[in-house]
Design a protein around this motif. Structure first.
Motif, PDB file in Angstrom:
ATOM      1  N   THR A   1     -52.783 -28.053  11.250  1.00  0.00           N
ATOM      2  CA  THR A   1     -51.514 -28.782  11.269  1.00  0.00           C
ATOM      3  C   THR A   1     -50.337 -27.867  11.562  1.00  0.00           C
ATOM      4  OG1 THR A   1     -52.340 -30.414   9.696  1.00  0.00           O
ATOM      5  CG2 THR A   1     -49.957 -30.233   9.919  1.00  0.00           C
ATOM      6  N   VAL A   2     -50.282 -26.726  10.894  1.00  0.00           N
ATOM      7  CA  VAL A   2     -49.108 -25.852  11.007  1.00  0.00           C
ATOM      8  C   VAL A   2     -48.981 -25.236  12.402  1.00  0.00           C
ATOM      9  CG1 VAL A   2     -47.915 -23.846  10.050  1.00  0.00           C
ATOM     10  CG2 VAL A   2     -49.065 -25.453   8.515  1.00  0.00           C
ATOM     11  N   PRO A   3     -50.053 -24.746  13.023  1.00  0.00           N
ATOM     12  CA  PRO A   3     -49.884 -24.243  14.394  1.00  0.00           C
ATOM     13  C   PRO A   3     -49.363 -25.291  15.375  1.00  0.00           C
ATOM     14  CG  PRO A   3     -52.001 -23.553  13.510  1.00  0.00           C
ATOM     15  CD  PRO A   3     -51.418 -24.506  12.522  1.00  0.00           C
ATOM     16  N   ILE A   4     -49.837 -26.515  15.217  1.00  0.00           N
ATOM     17  CA  ILE A   4     -49.367 -27.589  16.097  1.00  0.00           C
ATOM     18  C   ILE A   4     -47.890 -27.860  15.844  1.00  0.00           C
ATOM     19  CG2 ILE A   4     -49.652 -30.026  16.688  1.00  0.00           C
ATOM     20  CD1 ILE A   4     -52.645 -29.630  15.792  1.00  0.00           C
ATOM     21  N   ALA A   5     -47.506 -27.876  14.574  1.00  0.00           N
ATOM     22  CA  ALA A   5     -46.093 -28.065  14.226  1.00  0.00           C
ATOM     23  C   ALA A   5     -45.248 -26.923  14.774  1.00  0.00           C
ATOM     24  CB  ALA A   5     -45.936 -28.164  12.708  1.00  0.00           C
ATOM     25  N   ALA A   6     -45.784 -25.716  14.766  1.00  0.00           N
ATOM     26  CA  ALA A   6     -45.045 -24.562  15.285  1.00  0.00           C
ATOM     27  C   ALA A   6     -44.768 -24.719  16.774  1.00  0.00           C
ATOM     28  CB  ALA A   6     -45.830 -23.280  15.015  1.00  0.00           C
ATOM     29  N   VAL A   7     -45.733 -25.235  17.506  1.00  0.00           N
ATOM     30  CA  VAL A   7     -45.529 -25.468  18.944  1.00  0.00           C
ATOM     31  C   VAL A   7     -44.439 -26.517  19.149  1.00  0.00           C
ATOM     32  CG1 VAL A   7     -46.600 -26.319  21.066  1.00  0.00           C
ATOM     33  CG2 VAL A   7     -47.851 -24.753  19.569  1.00  0.00           C
TER      34      VAL A   7
ATOM     35  N   ILE B   1     -52.359 -28.938  20.856  1.00  0.00           N
ATOM     36  CA  ILE B   1     -51.219 -28.142  21.326  1.00  0.00           C
ATOM     37  C   ILE B   1     -50.826 -28.565  22.739  1.00  0.00           C
ATOM     38  CG2 ILE B   1     -50.566 -25.824  22.110  1.00  0.00           C
ATOM     39  CD1 ILE B   1     -52.016 -24.741  19.615  1.00  0.00           C
ATOM     40  N   ARG B   2     -51.807 -28.743  23.606  1.00  0.00           N
ATOM     41  CA  ARG B   2     -51.482 -29.160  24.974  1.00  0.00           C
ATOM     42  C   ARG B   2     -50.881 -30.569  25.001  1.00  0.00           C
ATOM     43  NH1 ARG B   2     -50.910 -24.262  26.117  1.00  0.00           N
ATOM     44  NH2 ARG B   2     -52.799 -23.053  26.531  1.00  0.00           N
ATOM     45  N   ASP B   3     -51.384 -31.453  24.144  1.00  0.00           N
ATOM     46  CA  ASP B   3     -50.803 -32.788  24.047  1.00  0.00           C
ATOM     47  C   ASP B   3     -49.377 -32.723  23.504  1.00  0.00           C
ATOM     48  OD1 ASP B   3     -53.078 -33.972  25.038  1.00  0.00           O
ATOM     49  OD2 ASP B   3     -53.842 -34.622  23.092  1.00  0.00           O
TER      50      ASP B   3
ATOM     51  N   PHE C   1     -47.193 -16.125  32.149  1.00  0.00           N
ATOM     52  CA  PHE C   1     -45.863 -15.846  31.621  1.00  0.00           C
ATOM     53  C   PHE C   1     -45.741 -16.475  30.241  1.00  0.00           C
ATOM     54  CE2 PHE C   1     -44.863 -15.246  36.146  1.00  0.00           C
ATOM     55  CZ  PHE C   1     -44.104 -14.084  36.094  1.00  0.00           C
ATOM     56  N   ILE C   2     -45.023 -15.798  29.374  1.00  0.00           N
ATOM     57  CA  ILE C   2     -44.700 -16.318  28.051  1.00  0.00           C
ATOM     58  C   ILE C   2     -43.183 -16.462  27.990  1.00  0.00           C
ATOM     59  CG2 ILE C   2     -44.740 -15.891  25.564  1.00  0.00           C
ATOM     60  CD1 ILE C   2     -47.287 -14.231  26.006  1.00  0.00           C
ATOM     61  N   GLY C   3     -42.721 -17.677  27.752  1.00  0.00           N
ATOM     62  CA  GLY C   3     -41.283 -17.929  27.694  1.00  0.00           C
ATOM     63  C   GLY C   3     -41.026 -19.404  27.519  1.00  0.00           C
ATOM     64  N   ASP C   4     -39.768 -19.772  27.432  1.00  0.00           N
ATOM     65  CA  ASP C   4     -39.379 -21.136  27.085  1.00  0.00           C
ATOM     66  C   ASP C   4     -39.915 -22.194  28.041  1.00  0.00           C
ATOM     67  OD1 ASP C   4     -38.103 -20.425  24.793  1.00  0.00           O
ATOM     68  OD2 ASP C   4     -36.066 -20.537  25.607  1.00  0.00           O
ATOM     69  N   THR C   5     -40.041 -21.876  29.295  1.00  0.00           N
ATOM     70  CA  THR C   5     -40.424 -22.901  30.279  1.00  0.00           C
ATOM     71  C   THR C   5     -41.905 -22.853  30.637  1.00  0.00           C
ATOM     72  OG1 THR C   5     -39.809 -21.459  32.128  1.00  0.00           O
ATOM     73  CG2 THR C   5     -38.101 -22.933  31.255  1.00  0.00           C
ATOM     74  N   TYR C   6     -42.681 -22.100  29.847  1.00  0.00           N
ATOM     75  CA  TYR C   6     -44.100 -21.931  30.157  1.00  0.00           C
ATOM     76  C   TYR C   6     -44.975 -22.469  29.030  1.00  0.00           C
ATOM     77  CZ  TYR C   6     -42.226 -18.901  33.760  1.00  0.00           C
ATOM     78  OH  TYR C   6     -41.506 -18.431  34.829  1.00  0.00           O
ATOM     79  N   PRO C   7     -46.223 -22.844  29.349  1.00  0.00           N
ATOM     80  CA  PRO C   7     -47.121 -23.345  28.300  1.00  0.00           C
ATOM     81  C   PRO C   7     -47.368 -22.299  27.221  1.00  0.00           C
ATOM     82  CG  PRO C   7     -47.995 -23.826  30.491  1.00  0.00           C
ATOM     83  CD  PRO C   7     -46.831 -22.912  30.685  1.00  0.00           C
ATOM     84  N   CYS C   8     -47.664 -22.767  26.033  1.00  0.00           N
ATOM     85  CA  CYS C   8     -47.962 -21.888  24.905  1.00  0.00           C
ATOM     86  C   CYS C   8     -49.190 -21.036  25.229  1.00  0.00           C
ATOM     87  CB  CYS C   8     -48.208 -22.734  23.661  1.00  0.00           C
ATOM     88  SG  CYS C   8     -48.614 -21.758  22.200  1.00  0.00           S
ATOM     89  N   PHE C   9     -49.107 -19.757  24.907  1.00  0.00           N
ATOM     90  CA  PHE C   9     -50.209 -18.817  25.087  1.00  0.00           C
ATOM     91  C   PHE C   9     -51.030 -18.827  23.794  1.00  0.00           C
ATOM     92  CE2 PHE C   9     -51.982 -14.446  25.141  1.00  0.00           C
ATOM     93  CZ  PHE C   9     -52.586 -14.454  26.393  1.00  0.00           C
ATOM     94  N   ILE C  10     -52.272 -19.281  23.868  1.00  0.00           N
ATOM     95  CA  ILE C  10     -53.094 -19.487  22.669  1.00  0.00           C
ATOM     96  C   ILE C  10     -54.112 -18.366  22.534  1.00  0.00           C
ATOM     97  CG2 ILE C  10     -54.655 -21.052  21.468  1.00  0.00           C
ATOM     98  CD1 ILE C  10     -53.389 -23.358  23.056  1.00  0.00           C
ATOM     99  N   ILE C  11     -54.008 -17.634  21.430  1.00  0.00           N
ATOM    100  CA  ILE C  11     -54.927 -16.541  21.126  1.00  0.00           C
ATOM    101  C   ILE C  11     -55.910 -17.007  20.063  1.00  0.00           C
ATOM    102  CG2 ILE C  11     -55.169 -14.180  20.275  1.00  0.00           C
ATOM    103  CD1 ILE C  11     -52.225 -13.720  21.132  1.00  0.00           C
ATOM    104  N   ALA C  12     -57.194 -17.047  20.425  1.00  0.00           N
ATOM    105  CA  ALA C  12     -58.252 -17.343  19.459  1.00  0.00           C
ATOM    106  C   ALA C  12     -58.623 -16.033  18.775  1.00  0.00           C
ATOM    107  CB  ALA C  12     -59.459 -17.955  20.168  1.00  0.00           C
ATOM    108  N   GLU C  13     -58.282 -15.926  17.501  1.00  0.00           N
ATOM    109  CA  GLU C  13     -58.444 -14.677  16.745  1.00  0.00           C
ATOM    110  C   GLU C  13     -59.835 -14.593  16.135  1.00  0.00           C
ATOM    111  OE1 GLU C  13     -58.371 -11.622  15.802  1.00  0.00           O
ATOM    112  OE2 GLU C  13     -56.291 -11.506  15.078  1.00  0.00           O
ATOM    113  N   ALA C  14     -60.722 -13.837  16.811  1.00  0.00           N
ATOM    114  CA  ALA C  14     -62.060 -13.600  16.267  1.00  0.00           C
ATOM    115  C   ALA C  14     -61.999 -12.584  15.136  1.00  0.00           C
ATOM    116  CB  ALA C  14     -62.998 -13.123  17.376  1.00  0.00           C
TER     117      ALA C  14
END
Length: 348
Positions: free
Chosen positions: A221-227, A265-267, A10-23
């Protein structure tokens, strides 16, 4: 705020961030390299690995217009059309890459850039569609994808709020309301000072859908800040080696950085925790040991009226809290109180 189901996540406020590794196109038309990228994404702990499905003649006109001419940084590739031609993902790879990703336990995604790609990826059983920022204003294309009734993760780079609204109306009009919007900056790399993560707040408030961030900045830095700011999807380009040729390697992160980003991100999610401001269990010892309380600064015989100079406010917090200092002053000692003994209610 709605939640979106992608596969078994699930993607939503109460769920962990969904991380897409963009190849993306960093496979360099080498199937073995493409599989290594999947391995790296798995090792890093990403939720999905994503490629791009396009064919040059279906994405760009083969013309000599000046805007199609590329600079020296593209290492001898003269036009945008020829750049795309050299980066095409062979369509016959898709089945093998999907099979390999499934085998490795990571979700396979690929961004479609034409109608045939939409059909091919649907036939593979891809869990959702990720749509690039450049395609966001292609309303007929959005409608076509929306009819598949699969979740859509839509990047919004360069878009005004009205354009995002038009895109959502097109998708919703097909009876599909499974949409996640990604804030995104379109420059390669994107300057940090131009990112404007605060725009995620605006999008979330305006459209009431899960919000994420697709990153083209250098580093992590910026992706972590976004989370930390509330992004529920992160998409980040990665490569096996930034020294490889090709336009997307230079601003991508390398395997060790991807792994570090996922961990950070998980931390960060753990650190965000609860909105309740309260004493944490691990703070309990410090709460008593480090906070101050009222102590006798000298021996105080039974029956003595306590004066201010008989008291001190010291650590640990095993007596009355300092806020009761003025109440203690003027009270009578009920027993003999020794020097350095904490003052408690039963002693006065």
């Amino acid at each position: 705020m709605r939640k979106i189901k992608v596969g078994n996540r699930f993607i939503g406020d109460t769920y962990p961030c969904f991380i897409i590794a963009e190849a993306g196109s960093n496979h360099d038309r080498d199937l073995g390299q493409a599989k290594k990228l999947i391995d790296v994404a798995v090792e890093a702990g990403a939720d999905a690995v994503k490629f791009q499905t396009f064919t040059a003649d279906k994405i760009a006109a083969n013309i000599s217009h000046p805007i199609m001419q590329l600079g020296q940084e593209y290492e001898g590739v003269p036009t945008l059309f020829e750049l795309y031609k050299g980066l095409e993902l062979p369509r016959e790879w898709q089945t093998e890459l999907k099979r390999y990703a499934d085998e490795k336990g990571i979700m396979f995604l690929s961004t479609p850039f034409d109608y045939d790609a939409v059909e091919e990826l649907d036939a593979l059983g891809m869990e959702c569609y990720k749509i690039a920022s450049f395609e966001m204003v292609d309303i007929p294309f959005l409608k076509y994808i929306a009819k598949k009734q699969k979740p859509i993760i839509l990047s919004t780079g360069m878009a005004a709020m009205g354009e995002i609204e038009e895109a959502l109306q097109a998708i919703y009009g097909q009876g599909n309301e499974q949409v996640v919007l990604l804030h995104c900056g379109i420059s390669y790399p994107m300057p940090v000072e131009e990112v404007n993560l605060a725009a995620m707040d605006t999008m979330k408030q305006a459209f009431q859908v899960p919000i994420g961030y697709s990153d083209h900045t250098l580093g992590m830095t910026v992706p972590i800040a976004a989370v930390a700011r509330g992004a529920k999807v992160i998409e980040k380009h990665f490569t096996l080696d930034r020294k490889l040729k090709g336009p997307d390697h230079k601003f991508a992160i390398e395997p060790h950085e991807l792994k570090a980003m996922v961990k950070a991100i998980r931390d960060t999610e753990k650190a965000i925790g609860s909105p309740v401001k309260a004493l944490a269990q691990v703070e309990e010892i410090h709460h008593r040991r480090g906070r101050r309380s009222i102590f006798a600064k000298t021996d105080i015989p039974k029956g003595t009226i306590i004066t201010e100079d008989m008291l001190a406010v010291l650590r640990p917090g095993i007596g009355l809290m300092p806020k009761y200092f003025d109440i203690v002053v003027g009270r009578v000692a009920q027993n003999d109180i020794k020097k350095n003994e904490p003052i408690t209610w039963d002693k006065i």
